[in-house]
Design a protein around this motif. Structure first.
Motif, PDB file in Angstrom:
ATOM      1  N   ASP A 186       0.828  -1.208   0.000  1.00 39.45           N
ATOM      2  CA  ASP A 186       0.000   0.000   0.000  1.00 39.45           C
ATOM      3  C   ASP A 186       0.865   1.261   0.000  1.00 39.45           C
ATOM      4  OD1 ASP A 186      -2.814  -0.491  -0.120  1.00 39.45           O
ATOM      5  OD2 ASP A 186      -2.700  -1.454   1.830  1.00 39.45           O
ATOM      6  N   THR A 187       1.931   1.264   0.790  1.00 36.68           N
ATOM      7  CA  THR A 187       2.813   2.430   0.852  1.00 36.68           C
ATOM      8  C   THR A 187       3.483   2.683  -0.497  1.00 36.68           C
ATOM      9  OG1 THR A 187       3.230   2.104   3.219  1.00 36.68           O
ATOM     10  CG2 THR A 187       4.851   3.392   1.987  1.00 36.68           C
ATOM     11  N   MET A 188       3.957   1.627  -1.139  1.00 39.67           N
ATOM     12  CA  MET A 188       4.584   1.788  -2.459  1.00 39.67           C
ATOM     13  C   MET A 188       3.573   2.279  -3.490  1.00 39.67           C
ATOM     14  SD  MET A 188       6.531  -1.005  -4.900  1.00 39.67           S
ATOM     15  CE  MET A 188       5.036  -1.980  -5.212  1.00 39.67           C
ATOM     16  N   PHE A 189       2.395   1.636  -3.545  1.00 38.75           N
ATOM     17  CA  PHE A 189       1.371   2.037  -4.513  1.00 38.75           C
ATOM     18  C   PHE A 189       0.938   3.491  -4.298  1.00 38.75           C
ATOM     19  CE2 PHE A 189      -0.620  -2.420  -5.558  1.00 38.75           C
ATOM     20  CZ  PHE A 189       0.547  -2.764  -6.231  1.00 38.75           C
ATOM     21  N   GLU A 190       0.833   3.892  -3.037  1.00 36.73           N
ATOM     22  CA  GLU A 190       0.380   5.246  -2.727  1.00 36.73           C
ATOM     23  C   GLU A 190       1.319   6.302  -3.310  1.00 36.73           C
ATOM     24  OE1 GLU A 190       0.004   6.674   1.521  1.00 36.73           O
ATOM     25  OE2 GLU A 190      -2.099   6.244   1.047  1.00 36.73           O
ATOM     26  N   SER A 191       2.607   6.001  -3.348  1.00 29.62           N
ATOM     27  CA  SER A 191       3.579   6.959  -3.886  1.00 29.62           C
ATOM     28  C   SER A 191       3.430   7.156  -5.392  1.00 29.62           C
ATOM     29  CB  SER A 191       5.005   6.515  -3.553  1.00 29.62           C
ATOM     30  OG  SER A 191       5.383   5.377  -4.312  1.00 29.62           O
ATOM     31  N   LEU A 192       2.680   6.273  -6.050  1.00 36.66           N
ATOM     32  CA  LEU A 192       2.478   6.393  -7.495  1.00 36.66           C
ATOM     33  C   LEU A 192       1.315   7.321  -7.844  1.00 36.66           C
ATOM     34  CD1 LEU A 192       2.837   2.635  -8.579  1.00 36.66           C
ATOM     35  CD2 LEU A 192       4.627   4.319  -8.143  1.00 36.66           C
ATOM     36  N   LEU A 193       0.472   7.647  -6.873  1.00 37.00           N
ATOM     37  CA  LEU A 193      -0.707   8.470  -7.142  1.00 37.00           C
ATOM     38  C   LEU A 193      -0.374   9.814  -7.798  1.00 37.00           C
ATOM     39  CD1 LEU A 193      -2.798   7.692  -3.931  1.00 37.00           C
ATOM     40  CD2 LEU A 193      -3.536   7.270  -6.289  1.00 37.00           C
ATOM     41  N   PRO A 194       0.688  10.536  -7.383  1.00 37.36           N
ATOM     42  CA  PRO A 194       0.962  11.848  -8.008  1.00 37.36           C
ATOM     43  C   PRO A 194       1.610  11.747  -9.398  1.00 37.36           C
ATOM     44  CG  PRO A 194       1.939  11.668  -5.798  1.00 37.36           C
ATOM     45  CD  PRO A 194       1.580  10.299  -6.237  1.00 37.36           C
ATOM     46  N   LEU A 195       2.024  10.567  -9.828  1.00 36.11           N
ATOM     47  CA  LEU A 195       2.782  10.439 -11.082  1.00 36.11           C
ATOM     48  C   LEU A 195       1.831  10.327 -12.278  1.00 36.11           C
ATOM     49  CD1 LEU A 195       5.528   7.915  -9.865  1.00 36.11           C
ATOM     50  CD2 LEU A 195       5.536  10.420  -9.744  1.00 36.11           C
ATOM     51  N   HIS A 196       1.080  11.391 -12.527  1.00 37.12           N
ATOM     52  CA  HIS A 196       0.019  11.343 -13.537  1.00 37.12           C
ATOM     53  C   HIS A 196       0.568  11.247 -14.960  1.00 37.12           C
ATOM     54  CE1 HIS A 196      -2.828  12.276 -10.371  1.00 37.12           C
ATOM     55  NE2 HIS A 196      -2.126  13.341 -10.030  1.00 37.12           N
ATOM     56  N   ASN A 197       1.777  11.714 -15.197  1.00 42.05           N
ATOM     57  CA  ASN A 197       2.316  11.726 -16.559  1.00 42.05           C
ATOM     58  C   ASN A 197       2.978  10.409 -16.945  1.00 42.05           C
ATOM     59  OD1 ASN A 197       1.504  14.386 -16.886  1.00 42.05           O
ATOM     60  ND2 ASN A 197       3.419  15.187 -16.023  1.00 42.05           N
ATOM     61  N   ILE A 198       2.927   9.429 -16.044  1.00 41.79           N
ATOM     62  CA  ILE A 198       3.534   8.121 -16.302  1.00 41.79           C
ATOM     63  C   ILE A 198       2.433   7.066 -16.413  1.00 41.79           C
ATOM     64  CG2 ILE A 198       5.036   6.311 -15.357  1.00 41.79           C
ATOM     65  CD1 ILE A 198       6.606   8.528 -13.951  1.00 41.79           C
ATOM     66  N   GLU A 199       2.561   6.185 -17.401  1.00 41.91           N
ATOM     67  CA  GLU A 199       1.621   5.066 -17.521  1.00 41.91           C
ATOM     68  C   GLU A 199       1.987   4.020 -16.463  1.00 41.91           C
ATOM     69  OE1 GLU A 199      -0.991   4.690 -19.454  1.00 41.91           O
ATOM     70  OE2 GLU A 199      -0.725   6.645 -20.429  1.00 41.91           O
ATOM     71  N   ARG A 200       1.105   3.831 -15.493  1.00 41.75           N
ATOM     72  CA  ARG A 200       1.397   2.931 -14.374  1.00 41.75           C
ATOM     73  C   ARG A 200       0.656   1.606 -14.565  1.00 41.75           C
ATOM     74  NH1 ARG A 200      -0.759   7.733 -10.953  1.00 41.75           N
ATOM     75  NH2 ARG A 200      -1.664   7.959 -13.043  1.00 41.75           N
ATOM     76  N   HIS A 201       1.388   0.510 -14.385  1.00 39.96           N
ATOM     77  CA  HIS A 201       0.849  -0.839 -14.542  1.00 39.96           C
ATOM     78  C   HIS A 201       1.002  -1.531 -13.185  1.00 39.96           C
ATOM     79  CE1 HIS A 201       1.166  -0.138 -18.932  1.00 39.96           C
ATOM     80  NE2 HIS A 201       2.229   0.544 -18.566  1.00 39.96           N
ATOM     81  N   VAL A 202      -0.104  -1.855 -12.538  1.00 42.39           N
ATOM     82  CA  VAL A 202      -0.094  -2.251 -11.123  1.00 42.39           C
ATOM     83  C   VAL A 202      -0.528  -3.707 -10.995  1.00 42.39           C
ATOM     84  CG1 VAL A 202      -0.868  -1.605  -8.817  1.00 42.39           C
ATOM     85  CG2 VAL A 202      -0.710   0.145 -10.597  1.00 42.39           C
ATOM     86  N   VAL A 203       0.276  -4.500 -10.230  1.00 43.81           N
ATOM     87  CA  VAL A 203       0.094  -5.950 -10.178  1.00 43.81           C
ATOM     88  C   VAL A 203       0.052  -6.439  -8.723  1.00 43.81           C
ATOM     89  CG1 VAL A 203       0.994  -8.175 -10.967  1.00 43.81           C
ATOM     90  CG2 VAL A 203       1.466  -6.095 -12.308  1.00 43.81           C
ATOM     91  N   LEU A 204      -0.896  -7.318  -8.419  1.00 38.32           N
ATOM     92  CA  LEU A 204      -0.910  -8.014  -7.131  1.00 38.32           C
ATOM     93  C   LEU A 204      -0.830  -9.515  -7.380  1.00 38.32           C
ATOM     94  CD1 LEU A 204      -3.536  -6.078  -4.960  1.00 38.32           C
ATOM     95  CD2 LEU A 204      -1.075  -6.262  -4.567  1.00 38.32           C
TER      96      LEU A 204
END
Length: 427
Positions: A345-363
């Motif tokens: 959760d802490t790692m994923f949360e840090s990605l929230l402000p990175l709007h200009n990057i295409e984020r691919h999230v995996v569990l």
């Protein structure tokens, strides 16, 4: 209810006594036998047919890793490894997790009563999770068989001497969509750092030596354009892959990373729930067979495409954009989040402000729900490429299930299909 039968394996009589006493504080478990080495362990497991085993990693005659592999061949059951914190013990533990061990714990310090209590809580939690996972997987397999038998019932009739096939489908069972074709495997990556791998063109007529030299030399300026400093510039990559996993994670990461090509145009950041020091051995092991570079993350590292960064055990890992626009790794020792440090959760949360990057999230496989709530936040904020490992391949269908229940997953896939899908999405 009947208690679960346990076999305890350790070369130390004192440690066998401690582990037995810790286990039997919970009436759900009963220690039915002990063994002093791997050879005796195999014999006891074959005779007593326990439900679960605790196995010391380092033992004489036959060590825990060798015994585990033999057990998985003849009588596969949940095995929890007990590991020391020396380098050899950590390396063998990572190999054991790859070979089928359910999970591992650090061996308690016999002189520290507080440490023994802490280890007891962790051990019993993992043993309960192992039994729940076993029951759930058994129930899942039974349900899959029931669906197959109920969904498709073929009856053949003859009309005008021509066979006609009808498919009767139960109203109670939803249609199960099966893939219409196999997803092609990714081509085996080229060896690392081998950039002169172009096919040799067949010459149709003799050429002068100076012409050959020109042909060889001409492409070189193109090959040396990419330098380490160029990789660190803002905009050198537009995609970021973030992965969270727990129980069963080391084996899942091996399956996933060995299918990632060397030229993947994105960094990969990973949180695997592990205690301190073990993640370094995990990173070294994963790097040994991955086409990309796999490292244990350090504070201040600049994210580069073609690299995978594993959060160090006992620390949170986040991504921060510097004033110059470069994305760097931040490592902190802040309080555990929902009992985890590192926390997905802490790692994923840090990605929230990175709007200009295409984020691919995996569990991937793991106990609990770490990462699911923040995956939901990312999904609601516009991140549409989200993945959960399907139940059929999970060691523990906990973290992925939590995300699926929050309805924030766009791809629910067996483990082997996830890297192929990610690569296609990047393209």
């Amino acid at each position: 209810m009947d208690s679960y039968k346990v076999v305890v394996v350790d070369d130390s009589a004192f440690m066998r006594k401690i582990i037995t006493d810790l286990i039997e504080t919970d009436s759900v478990f009963q220690v039915v036998g002990t063994a002093v080495n791997g050879c005796e362990a195999i014999q006891k497991i074959t005779e007593l047919k326990p439900d679960i085993v605790t196995m010391d990693v380092e033992m004489p005659e036959m060590n825990g890793l060798e015994a585990l592999r033999a057990v998985m061949d003849v009588y596969p059951i949940p095995v929890i490894m007990l590991s020391g914190i020396n380098e050899s013990g950590m390396r063998e533990t990572i190999l054991a997790l790859e070979s089928g061990a359910f999970d591992f714990i650090r061996k308690p310090s016999a002189s520290n009563s507080q440490d023994i209590i802490q280890v007891k809580e962790i051990l019993l939690e993992k043993m309960h999770s192992a039994m729940q996972a076993k029951q759930r997987r058994t129930a899942w397999r039974v349900e899959e068989v029931r669906k197959k038998n109920e969904v498709v019932e073929k009856t053949t009739f003859r009309t005008n001497s021509e066979p006609v096939v009808f498919i009767a489908r139960s109203e109670k069972t939803p249609e199960v969509k099966a893939p219409t074709r196999k997803i092609p495997q990714i081509e085996v990556p080229k060896p690392k750092h081998n950039r002169l791998n172009e096919p040799v063109k067949k010459m149709t007529k003799p050429v002068k030596p100076e012409q050959v030299i020109k042909r060889v030399v001409a492409p070189l300026p193109e090959l040396i354009k990419v330098t380490p400093s160029a990789k660190q510039e803002e905009g050198s990559w537009q995609h970021l892959i973030a992965i969270g996993c727990s129980t069963g994670g080391p084996r899942a990461l091996k399956e996933l990373l060995e299918r990632i090509p060397e030229d993947i145009p994105a960094p990969i950041i990973i949180v695997q729930h592990m205690p301190p020091k073990f993640t370094k051995s995990l990173a070294q092991r994963l790097n040994s067979f991955s086409a990309i570079e796999v490292v244990e993350a350090e504070h201040g590292m600049i994210l580069q495409k073609g690299y995978a960064y594993i959060a160090p055990g006992g620390f949170h890992m986040t991504v921060r954009r510097s004033s110059s626009g470069v994305c760097k790794i931040s490592i902190s020792g802040e309080e555990a989040r929902n009992g985890h440090r590192p926390s997905v959760d802490t790692m994923f949360e840090s990605l929230l402000p990175l709007h200009n990057i295409e984020r691919h999230v995996v569990l991937l496989t793991g106990m609990g729900s770490d990462g699911a709530r923040t995956m939901k936040k990312l999904y609601d904020s516009g991140v549409i490429d989200t993945y959960a490992e399907s139940e059929e391949t999970c060691i523990v269908y906990g973290m992925p299930r939590s995300a699926v229940e929050l309805k924030c997953v766009t791809h629910i896939l067996p483990l082997k299909e996830i890297p192929n899908k990610i690569v296609r999405m990047l393209k």
